[in-house]
Design an enzyme around this catalytic site. Structure first.
Site, PDB file in Angstrom:
ATOM      1  N   CYS A 274       0.852  -1.181   0.000  1.00 22.34           N
ATOM      2  CA  CYS A 274       0.000   0.000   0.000  1.00 22.34           C
ATOM      3  C   CYS A 274       0.889   1.232   0.000  1.00 22.34           C
ATOM      4  CB  CYS A 274      -0.901   0.027   1.234  1.00 22.34           C
ATOM      5  SG  CYS A 274      -1.943  -1.427   1.407  1.00 22.34           S
TER       6      CYS A 274
ATOM      7  N   ARG B 187       2.279   0.165  -5.779  1.00 22.68           N
ATOM      8  CA  ARG B 187       2.197  -0.513  -4.482  1.00 22.68           C
ATOM      9  C   ARG B 187       0.798  -1.041  -4.190  1.00 22.68           C
ATOM     10  NH1 ARG B 187       6.688   1.263  -1.322  1.00 22.68           N
ATOM     11  NH2 ARG B 187       5.622   0.656   0.580  1.00 22.68           N
TER      12      ARG B 187
ATOM     13  N   TRP C 289      -3.450  -2.115  -1.550  1.00 21.84           N
ATOM     14  CA  TRP C 289      -3.424  -3.511  -1.968  1.00 21.84           C
ATOM     15  C   TRP C 289      -4.103  -4.274  -0.841  1.00 21.84           C
ATOM     16  CZ3 TRP C 289      -1.411  -5.653  -6.490  1.00 21.84           C
ATOM     17  CH2 TRP C 289      -1.488  -7.054  -6.562  1.00 21.84           C
TER      18      TRP C 289
ATOM     19  N   ASN D 221      -0.082   1.022   6.023  1.00 12.80           N
ATOM     20  CA  ASN D 221       0.556   0.020   5.172  1.00 12.80           C
ATOM     21  C   ASN D 221       1.149  -1.035   6.096  1.00 12.80           C
ATOM     22  OD1 ASN D 221       1.917  -1.407   3.164  1.00 12.80           O
ATOM     23  ND2 ASN D 221       3.691  -0.056   3.248  1.00 12.80           N
ATOM     24  N   GLY D 222       0.771  -2.312   5.925  1.00  6.06           N
ATOM     25  CA  GLY D 222       1.304  -3.358   6.781  1.00  6.06           C
ATOM     26  C   GLY D 222       0.209  -4.277   7.277  1.00  6.06           C
TER      27      GLY D 222
ATOM     28  N   GLU E 253      21.946 -21.220   0.180  1.00  9.06           N
ATOM     29  CA  GLU E 253      21.719 -19.836  -0.246  1.00  9.06           C
ATOM     30  C   GLU E 253      22.733 -18.894   0.397  1.00  9.06           C
ATOM     31  OE1 GLU E 253      19.952 -16.245  -1.724  1.00  9.06           O
ATOM     32  OE2 GLU E 253      20.321 -18.272  -2.434  1.00  9.06           O
TER      33      GLU E 253
ATOM     34  N   LYS F 278      25.262 -16.508  -1.731  1.00 12.10           N
ATOM     35  CA  LYS F 278      25.312 -15.056  -1.567  1.00 12.10           C
ATOM     36  C   LYS F 278      26.742 -14.591  -1.301  1.00 12.10           C
ATOM     37  CE  LYS F 278      21.315 -13.628  -2.384  1.00 12.10           C
ATOM     38  NZ  LYS F 278      21.343 -14.647  -3.429  1.00 12.10           N
TER      39      LYS F 278
ATOM     40  N   GLU G 246      28.738 -14.792  -4.490  1.00 10.96           N
ATOM     41  CA  GLU G 246      28.293 -13.847  -5.511  1.00 10.96           C
ATOM     42  C   GLU G 246      28.889 -12.458  -5.327  1.00 10.96           C
ATOM     43  OE1 GLU G 246      23.880 -14.814  -7.159  1.00 10.96           O
ATOM     44  OE2 GLU G 246      23.988 -14.312  -5.041  1.00 10.96           O
TER      45      GLU G 246
ATOM     46  N   HIS H  44      31.249 -37.027   5.631  1.00 13.91           N
ATOM     47  CA  HIS H  44      31.449 -37.781   4.397  1.00 13.91           C
ATOM     48  C   HIS H  44      32.331 -37.026   3.409  1.00 13.91           C
ATOM     49  CE1 HIS H  44      28.618 -40.866   5.590  1.00 13.91           C
ATOM     50  NE2 HIS H  44      27.770 -39.903   5.959  1.00 13.91           N
TER      51      HIS H  44
ATOM     52  N   LYS I  69      21.495  -9.607 -13.776  1.00 10.60           N
ATOM     53  CA  LYS I  69      20.271  -9.768 -12.992  1.00 10.60           C
ATOM     54  C   LYS I  69      19.355 -10.812 -13.602  1.00 10.60           C
ATOM     55  CE  LYS I  69      17.441  -8.912  -9.688  1.00 10.60           C
ATOM     56  NZ  LYS I  69      17.779  -9.436  -8.360  1.00 10.60           N
TER      57      LYS I  69
END
Length: 608
Positions: A2, A27, A74, A98-99, A480, A484, A487, A503, A603
């Site tokens: 929102c 938004r 929203w 908003n939230g 992940e 990161k 990257e 192992h 990207k």
């Protein structure tokens, strides 16, 4: 998401508020509204649908007040109707929000028991009634807001207008962003600087937990403890065509901090917050109850989101899942039984290998469901069903907020599948949904670890190799985290299932190798800690990500322990993703690499 705007002006503000809301319409555009004070009294106009409907309403019934607030919505709680549109108001205040207010049901019941009459299905209306109750008890507006904020659980950005006071506007934020704009005898509030760009380039970004009292004379800011504080004012470069970094050094940092907000709105797209149940948008072209197997394809970070999804589907829906990186899947000529479901995950929706895998599955008679952040993308267009991740533009090459929004969408889909397949009872669904609703608040708490992580990054920057360990749902988070770090810092890092340590990878352990262990106190904690002890016995430098219970059980073995809040095991990946992102970010910043555009990466990978 929102968008909210507030203006204390010297001329009528309704038209300016609408123009500012147009910059925030990305938004949310389910409904919109404006409230102003005219001759000291609150008046408002609201409309269902896009902002042009609100503009038409204002043309037929103008608002001429010189102070006002506006909102483009929203929908989260309640249908996107005019009645549920913001601003919400009582005889004393008007509020835009908003939230997500997590404890709104308990607050609503409490207020209704005292005689408050509710007109909407939203969580926001409880804020207006809480403030009104304090005003009627004799508190001044600032004190009424302070006491109200103490009662709220969840995430929010708020702008509040008070009947009878044309020189007062109060804003507050927790989890969701809010900026203050400084004009010449005028003051502004906005969800981001782009909304304020037509009025001023002098912007103060509120920090998490801050609230601000605005008058024509300026802004007085308080922190979450009620102490008056000074926040820096800076020149904003925001324009209608420029995504602004805000008060962050890099887009990646901004996007990490946006996660409580964007995840809350992604969840709201798939959850009926009022009922506490999953409500998938639209009609699926297949029946989840009839599925025998799911195939998931993705690349990079999106593949790790799919790995988490595999755990969820198999545990909560008892659906077997095959998952593969799209660059391998597309060439394997996988035999697929017609009528199965294939899920494709991509931030851009243009990933070449993922798109090719989608076309193969479509030719093999699979139902196609995509989870993408760009709804006009090729993958979305070629899918039977597309689930949006409402992350907004992600500028940093290393994906952060898109990843957690992908997890949010997968979690909701897995719960829906479990319910439809008769694996989850309604009470079980409500427990899982409540855990998801709490995620944005838990994320905000996790972000408070940043100062400790920044100090830790100096140590990590000296390493040549870093290992990440995790089990179960947290094994993909270990993968992940390693990705990161590779990257953006260019440090070699690998993620392993903790049980695989003995192992082979344990041969790498010595006093020069940091080992980052993702181990909340869940059903697999004891097993993971046993692996951690194997590392400690060989001199490895352990960084433990856990909760208070886990930290106590681990004792003083770790070199560093980062303590996150307790949470339901189901949602751990969404929250534990944030500290591993911050570890990579601050290590890269300390090393001086190009965080937002790391070498050799793009990207959107639109070539093979």
């Amino acid at each position: 998401m929102c968008g909210i705007v507030g203006i204390i002006g010297n001329e009528p503000v309704a038209e300016e508020i609408v123009e500012a809301l147009k910059r925030l319409e990305y938004r949310g555009y389910d409904s919109a509204g404006v409230a102003t004070l005219e001759n000291g009294h609150l008046d408002r106009r609201r409309a269902e649908g896009k902002l042009r409907n609100l503009e038409a309403r204002l043309r037929s019934a103008p608002l001429v007040g010189k102070i006002g607030i506006g909102h483009t919505r929203w929908a989260t709680h309640g249908a996107p109707t005019e009645g549920n549109a913001h601003p919400h108001a009582t005889e004393k205040v008007a509020v835009v929000h908003n939230g997500i207010i997590e404890n709104f049901r308990a607050l609503k019941n409490e207020l209704a028991g005292e005689g408050a009459r509710f007109q909407t299905d939203t969580d926001t209306e409880v804020v207006a009634h809480l403030i009104t109750r304090e005003l009627l008890a004799g508190r001044d507006p600032a004190e009424a807001v302070r006491l109200t904020l103490e009662r709220l659980e969840g995430t929010f950005a708020l702008a509040i207008l008070f009947d009878g006071d044309e020189d007062l506007l109060i804003g507050a934020r927790r989890g969701s962003p809010l900026a203050v704009g400084h004009g010449d005898g005028e003051m502004y509030l906005g969800s981001d600087a782009t909304a304020l760009a037509p009025f001023t380039d002098r912007v103060t970004y509120l920090e998490d937990g801050d609230w601000v009292v605005l008058t024509h004379a300026g802004a007085t800011i308080f922190d979450s403890l009620g102490h008056q504080v000074i926040r820096p004012t800076q020149r904003s470069l925001a324009t209608a065509l420029l995504v602004d970094k805000g008060n962050h050094r890099h887009f990646m940092a901004k996007e990490i901090y946006e996660q409580p907000e964007v995840v809350s709105h992604t969840l709201a797209h798939y959850i009926d917050m009022s009922e506490g149940l999953v409500r998938l948008p639209g009609d699926l072209p297949f029946d989840l109850a009839d599925l025998k197997r799911i195939t998931i394809c993705a690349c990079g970070t999106a593949y790790y989101a799919g790995l988490v999804g595999k755990y969820w589907f198999e545990k909560y829906a008892r659906l077997p899942v095959d998952i593969d990186v799209a660059s391998e899947f597309r060439y394997r000529e996988v035999p697929l039984e017609p009528g199965g479901l294939a899920i494709f995950i991509s931030q851009s929706g243009e990933t070449a290998d993922t798109l090719a895998s989608l076309r193969y599955c479509s030719s093999e008679g699979q139902h196609i469901l995509s989870i993408v952040n760009v709804q006009e993308s090729s993958i979305a267009r070629e899918s039977e069903t597309s689930f949006p991740t409402l992350a907004g533009p992600e500028i940093g090459v290393a994906s952060t907020k898109a990843f957690t929004c992908q997890l949010a969408a997968l979690a909701c889909l897995a719960v829906a599948a479990g319910r439809q397949r008769g694996v989850l009872a309604e009470d079980d669904e409500r427990k899982l949904v409540q855990a998801l609703i709490e995620v944005p608040r838990l994320m905000s708490q996790a972000l408070k670890l940043e100062p400790r992580i920044e100090a830790l990054a100096k140590e990590l920057s000296r390493a040549r190799d870093v290992l990440y360990l995790g089990r179960g749902l947290n094994f993909p988070i270990a993968l992940e985290g390693a990705l990161k770090l590779k990257e953006i810092s260019y440090i070699h890092a690998e993620g392993y299932a903790a049980g695989e340590l003995k192992h082979g990878p344990i041969a790498l352990i010595d006093e020069e190798v940091p080992v980052i262990v993702v181990a909340p106190s869940d059903t697999l904690f004891e097993k993971t800690i046993s692996n951690m002890q194997e590392v400690a016995a060989r001199g490895g430098r352990i960084v433990l990500l856990t909760d208070a219970e886990g930290a106590q059980a681990a004792g003083d073995q770790p070199f560093e322990t980062l303590v996150l809040p307790q949470m339901y095991q189901f949602v751990q990946p969404l929250v534990y993703a944030l500290p591993v992102q911050l570890i990579a970010y601050h290590t890269a910043v300390f090393m001086g690499t190009d965080v937002d555009q790391p070498r050799n990466l793009a990207k959107s990978v639109t070539v093979e």
